[in-house]
Design a protein around this motif. Structure first.
Motif, short mmCIF file in Angstrom:
data_model
loop_
_atom_site.label_atom_id
_atom_site.label_comp_id
_atom_site.label_asym_id
_atom_site.label_seq_id
_atom_site.Cartn_x
_atom_site.Cartn_y
_atom_site.Cartn_z
N PRO A 186 63.78 -22.03 -23.22
CA PRO A 186 62.21 -22.12 -22.58
C PRO A 186 61.33 -21.20 -22.75
CG PRO A 186 64.31 -22.77 -20.92
CD PRO A 186 64.65 -22.00 -22.04
N LYS A 187 61.77 -20.09 -23.04
CA LYS A 187 60.77 -18.98 -23.41
C LYS A 187 60.58 -18.56 -25.02
CE LYS A 187 61.34 -16.66 -18.92
NZ LYS A 187 59.93 -15.91 -18.54
N LEU A 188 61.56 -18.90 -25.92
CA LEU A 188 61.62 -18.26 -27.33
C LEU A 188 61.32 -19.75 -28.22
CD1 LEU A 188 62.13 -16.20 -29.44
CD2 LEU A 188 64.44 -16.94 -29.20
N GLU A 189 60.30 -19.39 -29.04
CA GLU A 189 60.06 -20.41 -29.98
C GLU A 189 59.95 -19.82 -31.32
OE1 GLU A 189 56.67 -23.53 -29.19
OE2 GLU A 189 55.64 -21.96 -30.31
N LEU A 190 60.38 -20.94 -32.16
CA LEU A 190 60.45 -20.31 -33.74
C LEU A 190 59.18 -20.97 -34.40
CD1 LEU A 190 61.65 -19.28 -36.29
CD2 LEU A 190 63.00 -21.56 -36.45
N ASN A 191 58.44 -20.35 -35.27
CA ASN A 191 57.43 -20.82 -35.76
C ASN A 191 57.19 -20.76 -37.29
OD1 ASN A 191 56.00 -18.77 -33.54
ND2 ASN A 191 55.91 -21.08 -33.12
N LEU A 192 57.18 -21.79 -37.94
CA LEU A 192 57.21 -21.66 -39.61
C LEU A 192 55.78 -22.52 -40.02
CD1 LEU A 192 60.75 -23.01 -39.93
CD2 LEU A 192 60.13 -20.87 -40.40
N LYS A 193 55.34 -21.76 -41.20
CA LYS A 193 54.19 -22.27 -41.81
C LYS A 193 54.07 -22.28 -43.35
CE LYS A 193 49.25 -20.56 -42.67
NZ LYS A 193 48.39 -19.83 -42.16
N TYR A 194 53.81 -23.39 -43.90
CA TYR A 194 53.45 -23.35 -45.36
C TYR A 194 52.06 -23.89 -45.62
CZ TYR A 194 53.14 -24.11 -50.39
OH TYR A 194 52.82 -24.06 -51.51
N ALA A 195 51.30 -23.13 -46.66
CA ALA A 195 49.88 -23.69 -46.95
C ALA A 195 49.75 -23.59 -48.35
CB ALA A 195 48.74 -23.23 -45.92
N HIS A 196 48.81 -24.56 -48.86
CA HIS A 196 48.43 -24.19 -50.33
C HIS A 196 46.95 -24.73 -50.42
CE1 HIS A 196 48.40 -24.20 -54.53
NE2 HIS A 196 47.88 -25.41 -54.60
N TRP A 197 46.21 -23.96 -51.01
CA TRP A 197 44.80 -24.24 -51.19
C TRP A 197 44.53 -23.77 -52.69
CZ3 TRP A 197 42.07 -27.67 -48.91
CH2 TRP A 197 40.84 -27.75 -49.22
N GLN A 198 43.99 -25.17 -53.09
CA GLN A 198 43.45 -24.85 -54.74
C GLN A 198 41.92 -24.90 -54.74
OE1 GLN A 198 46.34 -24.74 -56.93
NE2 GLN A 198 45.02 -24.54 -58.67
N ARG A 199 41.38 -23.67 -55.28
CA ARG A 199 40.30 -23.47 -55.78
C ARG A 199 40.10 -22.43 -56.68
NH1 ARG A 199 38.42 -21.74 -51.09
NH2 ARG A 199 37.23 -23.64 -50.18
N SER A 200 39.82 -22.84 -58.18
CA SER A 200 39.90 -22.08 -59.30
C SER A 200 41.06 -21.11 -59.22
CB SER A 200 38.66 -20.95 -59.21
OG SER A 200 37.49 -21.74 -58.99
N GLY A 208 45.52 -21.12 -57.33
CA GLY A 208 45.87 -21.53 -56.17
C GLY A 208 46.22 -20.39 -55.12
N ARG A 209 46.08 -20.59 -53.85
CA ARG A 209 46.57 -19.77 -52.88
C ARG A 209 47.56 -20.18 -52.18
NH1 ARG A 209 43.36 -15.21 -51.44
NH2 ARG A 209 41.28 -15.22 -52.07
N ASN A 210 48.82 -19.56 -51.97
CA ASN A 210 49.96 -20.21 -51.16
C ASN A 210 50.15 -19.23 -50.05
OD1 ASN A 210 51.24 -22.41 -53.07
ND2 ASN A 210 50.70 -20.65 -54.36
N PHE A 211 50.55 -19.72 -48.78
CA PHE A 211 50.79 -19.00 -47.53
C PHE A 211 52.33 -19.34 -46.99
CE2 PHE A 211 46.54 -19.68 -48.09
CZ PHE A 211 45.79 -18.40 -48.02
N ILE A 212 53.16 -18.25 -47.07
CA ILE A 212 54.54 -18.91 -46.33
C ILE A 212 54.67 -17.85 -45.11
CG2 ILE A 212 57.04 -18.66 -46.37
CD1 ILE A 212 57.05 -19.70 -49.27
N GLY A 213 54.90 -18.41 -43.92
CA GLY A 213 55.05 -17.56 -42.69
C GLY A 213 56.18 -17.98 -41.72
N ALA A 214 56.51 -16.92 -41.07
CA ALA A 214 57.85 -17.53 -40.24
C ALA A 214 57.67 -16.18 -39.09
CB ALA A 214 59.18 -17.27 -40.83
N GLY A 215 58.02 -16.74 -37.90
CA GLY A 215 57.96 -15.97 -36.59
C GLY A 215 58.31 -16.51 -35.44
N PHE A 216 58.46 -15.65 -34.46
CA PHE A 216 59.05 -16.09 -33.18
C PHE A 216 57.96 -15.82 -32.21
CE2 PHE A 216 62.85 -14.96 -35.58
CZ PHE A 216 63.39 -16.31 -35.28
N SER A 217 57.86 -16.63 -31.26
CA SER A 217 57.20 -16.22 -29.87
C SER A 217 57.97 -16.30 -28.73
CB SER A 217 56.04 -17.37 -29.94
OG SER A 217 55.52 -17.38 -28.45
N TYR A 218 57.86 -15.47 -27.89
CA TYR A 218 58.57 -14.92 -26.75
C TYR A 218 57.70 -14.92 -25.43
CZ TYR A 218 62.36 -13.44 -23.49
OH TYR A 218 63.24 -13.28 -22.42
N GLU A 219 57.96 -15.73 -24.38
CA GLU A 219 57.22 -15.34 -22.99
C GLU A 219 58.05 -14.58 -22.34
OE1 GLU A 219 56.19 -19.05 -20.99
OE2 GLU A 219 54.47 -18.20 -19.85
#
Lengths: 316, 202
Positions: A254-268, A270-281
């Protein structure tokens, strides 16, 4: 100046004689403090933001009619004192149609329903559009399982009330809401004065650009798992651009959440973003978050962030 | 190995920050409450009351006397965040060519295994449940909780009815005992809140 205008709006809303029957008044706020380590050798401690939000509903004998929202943010150790969403919304019967006027988040892609302003792992409007909030007029509402929003705004972005080139920005989203899934298609066209800190301005090496975007966004709720995705393509001037984002939140307890992210953007390139984290209330309204986001491609950077975030709300 | 450490705060701004943080803490100490912000309720309202034409938000301040009565009725203590104020949404509809209140929507959250379970009920003017809806849940058994087989059991119930799990209310599924208990308790609690905060006042 802006803070004085905001305080004026707050006083006006608080003291306003009843529209018909004054409804509820809600005051909320929060503070977002962060420690950021960049590439293992640069350490910043920063009060990322402190905000105060006021929301007041005015009703007549048939129902809620007018919603007034005002928010002032003090960001980057109080260097940037500026309004966040600040608008008046006239609500039609049962909210099937609404007219919103003021400074608001643009109805495009995941942004329409998901604001990552106070999260570490963010959506990609910074690199994709270079704009998130704008001043204008929006028509929004719902019909059966569909919702819609059309916005005509200045294209001048956050904290700018004047239109620099007299051009306008048209943004729209049509969404479908199932029991556990939201799907939307969005479009954006017009001249955008990009945010001065945005990756987009950095990529373009110019302040403004004529943008065209179409996008598909999906949010799927599957028990403890929330999956979000958006896929975008368009043009900056005459250059074709595109990319997308995949983001996942998984409730471990109930209090702990896992967060993951991947993003890519192509403009002249590419930029890539990989992220991982935790959120705790830790306590009600008090969140501790930790995340690492690695950017690679056009630019390589690793940012490890520890965030303490507190929010409160009170109704009167 | 850290090569340098940059503290962005300078002294004058540190005092300013401290001042604002203290102000914020003082404000939050008196203002902190777990306000369940139900920002886009219209679609759910129409699901429960298809004939609804509009709604009106009613905020009721909870007094110490209310708290005593509610805690006695639900046989448990309210959380600190539940003692401030409570929102009801009066649903308006057309009756004999006139706009009248046809019912009330109530929303409340309970604590599930994977976070809050937000439950919404609609009651008619005789305080009987017209419909129940799970607004938000991240439980593994969310689909079972959302099923009409489970939620329809609450239809026509009032605060005076029994909500005993396994007897009056069947589990959403064999794996969903804890979550079913939460939903059942939250629904009973909403009926008690309505009775103490609105019914006994009107």
């Amino acid at each position: 100046m802006i803070s004085k205008i905001f305080i004026g709006i707050i006083l006006y809303l608080t003291l306003l004689p009843s529209f018909a029957n004054a409804g509820s008044l809600q005051i909320s706020g929060g503070v977002d403090g962060r420690y950021v380590n960049t590439d293992g050798n640069e350490n910043d401690v920063v009060v990322e933001g402190l905000f105060l939000n006021i929301r007041k509903v005015f009703s007549d004998e048939k129902g809620d009619r007018l919603i007034a929202v005002g928010q002032l943010d003090m960001d980057n150790n109080f260097k940037d004192i500026r309004p966040y969403q600040t608008y008046l919304q006239y609500k039609g019967p049962l909210g099937k149609w609404n007219i919103k006027a003021g400074h608001y988040i643009l109805p495009f892609g995941l942004l329409s329903n998901y604001d990552t302003e106070r999260l570490i792992l963010k959506t990609i409007e910074d690199v994709n559009m270079g704009i998130k909030l704008d001043t204008g007029v929006e028509l929004l509402g719902f019909f059966k399982d569909f919702d819609y929003a059309v916005s005509l705004s200045q294209g001048a972005g956050r904290n700018r009330l004047t239109d620099v080139d007299n051009d306008k920005l048209l943004t729209a989203r049509l969404g479908w809401q199932g029991e556990d899934i939201n799907i939307g298609i969005s479009g954006l066209i017009g001249e955008v004065l990009t945010d001065k800190y945005s990756l987009m301005r950095q990529d373009l090496s110019q302040k403004s650009v004529y943008e065209k975007r179409i996008g598909l966004d999906i949010t799927k709720f599957a028990g403890p798992l929330i999956l979000m995705g958006e896929f975008l393509v368009g043009e900056d001037g005459k250059e074709t651009v595109g990319g997308g984002l995949l983001k996942t939140d998984y409730a471990l307890t109930p209090k702990l959440e896992l967060n993951l992210k991947y993003a890519h953007w192509q403009r002249s390139g590419g930029r890539n973003f990989i992220g991982a984290g935790f959120s705790y209330e830790l306590l009600k309204g008090l969140f501790l978050r930790i995340a690492d986001e690695y950017q690679f491609g056009k630019e390589n950077e690793n940012a490890a962030t520890f965030q303490t975030y507190f929010e409160f709300a009170k109704q009167f | 190995m850290l090569r340098h450490f940059r503290l962005i705060l300078n002294l004058p701004s540190s005092f300013k920050i401290l001042e604002i943080l203290i102000s914020l803490l003082l404000v939050s100490a008196i203002a902190y409450a777990d306000v369940c912000v139900w920002r886009d309720p219209e679609r759910t309202m129409q699901k429960i009351f298809p004939q609804a034409s509009d709604y009106k938000t009613i905020t009721v301040k909870i007094t110490p006397e209310h708290i005593k009565l509610i805690e006695k009725a639900i046989d448990t203590n309210l959380g600190e965040s539940e003692k401030g104020e409570f929102n009801f949404y009066d649903i308006m509809g057309i009756v004999n060519d006139k706009t009248e209140k046809i019912g009330t929507i109530i929303a409340l959250a309970g604590k599930g295994e994977y976070g809050v379970i937000e439950v919404v009920i609609g009651i008619d003017n005789k305080n009987k449940i017209v419909g129940a809806y799970i607004q938000r849940s991240r439980e593994r058994v969310t689909k079972e909780l959302q099923s009409s087989e489970f939620l329809s059991q609450f239809k026509n119930k009032t605060k005076d009815d029994s909500f005993e799990l396994g007897k009056d209310i069947k589990l959403a599924s064999s794996d969903a005992e804890a979550a079913s208990r939460v939903v059942s308790f939250v629904i009973k609690k909403m009926l008690i809140f309505y009775n103490e905060l609105r019914q006994n006042r009107e």
